[in-house]
Design an enzyme around this catalytic site. Structure first.
Site, PDB file in Angstrom:
ATOM      1  N   LYS A  77       0.826  -1.180   0.228  1.00  0.00           N
ATOM      2  CA  LYS A  77       0.059  -0.184  -0.084  1.00  0.00           C
ATOM      3  C   LYS A  77       0.354   1.177   0.197  1.00  0.00           C
ATOM      4  CE  LYS A  77      -3.782  -1.554   2.489  1.00  0.00           C
ATOM      5  NZ  LYS A  77      -4.856  -1.099   1.950  1.00  0.00           N
ATOM      6  N   ARG A 137     -10.324 -10.939   1.921  1.00  0.00           N
ATOM      7  CA  ARG A 137     -11.294 -12.202   1.335  1.00  0.00           C
ATOM      8  C   ARG A 137     -10.668 -14.181   1.530  1.00  0.00           C
ATOM      9  NH1 ARG A 137     -11.581  -9.504  -4.106  1.00  0.00           N
ATOM     10  NH2 ARG A 137     -11.033  -7.394  -3.034  1.00  0.00           N
TER      11      ARG A 137
END
Ligand code: BES
Ligand code: MG
Ligand code: ZN
Length: 474
Positions: free
Chosen positions: A255, A329
C-alpha cells in the site's frame, strides 16, 4: 464516572437535564413557582418548542446555588426513534461534569444509559497529559423499579470494547495478544474460547489464511468462541466470522503510505464479533452462537506470498493471487469453510473491513451487505433500524462471477476496479455453498477520522448492537 438510577432525590445538583417533547410541558418538577416562571419565560423568549435536535441551556439560581438547566428537544413523542435519545443526549452530556440529574419522562432508560457512556468515552490511555478530567456523577430519575441500566451498560461496554480494540495499535494488538484478550473476555463473561496455533491451522489445511500470514514475525492465531444459550436446540448454531488482520501493509502489492497509515483498524470485523459475543453472553441471549477469527498480519519479507502465486484453500479450491492486498477474503474463505464444516453452523455472517470500494459506493456511514438469503437480510435490516445503524444491500448477480475467474486456477482473488465490494463479497460466497450467508463490509463504518453523531475519532463500534438485536429477535 458513575451512573445510578434514583427514584427520588433531595440534593441540589450542578445540572439538570430534562427531555422536552413537542406539545408537552416538561418543566422540572423540583422548581418553585418563581423559578418555574423564569424558566417558562426563557423558553418563550428563545422560542424553544422541543423540536428534535434543538436544546436550550440556561443558568439560574436554585435553592441558593447557581445550577444549569438543559432542555433537550426530542420532537413529537410518537415520532421518537430510540437512537434519537442517544444522539440528542450525547451532545449535551459530553461537556458536563459534577453532579448531574437526568430526568426521563417515560424514555427508554437503557438508551439514556448508553448515551451517558458514549458521552464520556475517550480513548486517552496513551496520553501522558490527560485532559483536565473532572469527576462526574450521573443520577437518572426513574418512576419505577427497573433493571434497564444493565442492558444499556452491557451494550455500551460492548461497543466501547470494540472501539478500544480498533483503536489499539498493531504493536499492542497482534494475533497472540488479541487471542489472549478474547480468552480473558471468555472467562469473564462465560463463553468458551479455543485458540488454534500455527500447527493446528496447518493441520486443518487453511492454506489461504497461512499464505497471508506467512511473512509476518507475529504468528497467526485462529480464535474460536462458543456461546451456547439454547442448549435445548443444540444443532441450531449461528456462525459469525470476523476479519482479523491486525495490520494490513498490502503485502508485496504494498500500500502507499497514505493508504497504510490506518491499517491497524483492519481487525475491525474481529473487534465487532468479539464485542457482539460479549453482549450476547452477558445478556444471556437464548441462541447458540459460534464465532471465529483468523487473526494474522499481512506483512512483507522474503517469505511473503506473491502476486502470481497459486495457493490452495481448506475447501480444496485453488486461487491465483492477483494482488496480495486482497488478503481479507483469503483469510475469510478458510474461516467460513471451517465454521460451516467443523462447527456445523446453520447460517453464517461475516463482518469485515474488506474493501476501499465500499467507501466509494456507500460513503463512511453505511455498511455494505451481500446476502444469499432474503430473510436473513430482512432481519438484519430490521435489527439495524432499531439502533439507527445504516446497512444497504448490494447485488450478487451471477454475471459478476466472470470478473474473478482465473485463467489457470479455480478463482483469482480480485475482480477489478468496478464493483469491487461486490466481487470481494461474492468471492467469499463461493465458499459457503447452500448455507444461508450474509457479508457485512464495514470498511467505511467501523472507524472514523472525524467525530460525528455520537462517535469520537477512531473506532465506532458500529454493527455490535445491530448483531445483538439480530440474534435477540431472530
Ligand atoms: N483492508 C483493506 C480494505 C480497506 C480499505 C479497509 C480502506 C479500510 C479502509 C483491504 O484488505 C484491501 O486492501 N482491499 C483492496 C482490495 C483490492 C486490492 C482488490 C482495496 O480495497 O483496495
Ligand atoms: Mg488489503
Ligand atoms: Zn485488509
Amino acid at each position: 464516572m458513575n451512573i445510578k438510577l434514583v427514584k427520588n432525590f433531595n440534593k441540589i445538583y450542578d445540572a439538570y437535564v430534562i427531555p422536552k417533547f413537542e406539545g408537552e410541558v416538561n418543566v422540572y418538577d423540583g422548581l418553585n413557582d418563581e423559578e418555574k416562571m423564569i424558566l417558562e419565560k426563557l423558553i418563550e423568549k428563545k422560542e424553544f418548542t422541543g423540536k428534535i435536535k434543538t436544546s436550550i441551556n440556561c443558568e439560574m439560581m436554585h435553592k441558593g446555588k447557581l445550577v444549569t438547566i438543559i432542555y433537550i428537544g426530542l420532537g413529537k413523542r410518537e415520532k421518537l426513534k430510540p437512537y434519537d435519545i442517544i444522539e440528542s443526549f450525547y451532545k449535551e452530556l459530553k461537556n458536563l461534569d459534577g453532579e448531574i440529574l437526568i430526568e426521563t419522562h417515560g424514555l427508554e432508560i437503557s438508551q439514556v444509559v448508553e448515551a451517558v457512556h458514549y458521552a464520556k468515552y475517550d480513548f486517552d490511555k496513551y496520553k501522558t497529559d490527560k485532559k483536565d478530567k473532572k469527576e462526574v456523577n450521573f443520577e437518572i430519575l426513574v418512576d419505577e423499579d427497573t433493571n434497564d441500566i444493565f442492558e444499556g451498560t452491557v451494550l455500551a461496554e460492548s461497543v466501547m470494547l470494540t472501539r478500544d480494540l480498533v483503536n489499539e495499535p498493531a504493536n499492542v494488538i497482534y494475533p497472540e495478544s488479541l487471542a489472549n484478550e478474547v480468552k480473558t473476555l471468555g472467562e469473564k463473561y462465560n463463553f468458551e474460547v479455543e485458540i488454534f496455533n500455527e500447527e493446528k491451522i496447518t493441520e486443518l489445511k487453511m492454506e489461504a489464511f497461512l499464505s497471508v500470514a506467512r511473512a509476518a514475525e507475529k504468528r497467526p492465531k485462529f480464535i474460536v468462541m462458543r456461546y451456547l444459550g439454547d442448549p435445548a436446540n443444540p444443532t441450531e448454531i449461528n456462525g459469525l466470522v470476523g476479519k482479523g488482520l491486525t495490520y494490513d501493509t498490502g503485502g508485496l502489492s504494498l500500500k502507499p503510505s497514505a493508504g497504510m497509515s490506518n491499517m491497524k483498524t483492519d481487525m475491525g470485523g474481529a473487534a465487532t464479533v468479539i464485542g457482539t459475543m460479549c453482549a450476547i453472553s452477558r445478556m444471556k441471549v437464548k441462541k447458540n452462537i459460534v464465532t471465529v477469527v483468523a487473526a494474522c498480519e499481512n506483512s512483507i519479507g522474503g517469505n511473503a506470498y506473491r502476486p502470481g502465486d497459486i495457493i490452495g484453500t481448506m475447501a480444496g479450491k485453488t486461487i491465483e493471487v492477483d494482488n496480495t492486498d486482497a488478503e481479507g477474503r483469503l483469510t475469510l474463505i478458510d474461516a467460513v469453510h471451517y465454521i460451516i464444516n467443523h462447527e456445523n453452523v446453520k447460517e453464517v455472517i461475516d463482518v469485515a473491513t474488506l474493501t476501499g470500494a465500499v467507501l466509494v459506493a456507500l460513503g463512511m456511514t453505511t455498511t455494505g451487505v451481500l446476502a444469499n438469503n432474503d430473510k436473513m437480510y430482512k432481519n438484519l435490516e430490521k435489527a439495524s433500524e432499531t439502533v439507527g445503524e445504516r446497512v444497504w444491500r448490494l447485488p450478487n448477480f451471477p454475471e459478476y462471477k466472470e470478473l474473478y475467474k482465473s485463467k489457470i486456477a479455480d478463482l483469482k482473488n480480485t475482480g477489478g476496479r468496478f464493483g469491487g465490494s461486490i466481487t470481494a463479497g461474492m468471492f467469499i460466497e463461493e465458499f459457503v455453498g447452500e448455507t444461508p450467508w450474509m457479508h457485512l463490509d464495514i470498511a467505511g463504518t467501523s472507524s472514523t477520522d472525524a467525530p460525528y453523531g455520537y462517535y469520537t475519532y477512531g473506532g465506532t463500534g458500529q454493527i455490535v448492537r445491530t448483531l445483538y438485536n439480530y440474534y435477540l429477535k431472530k
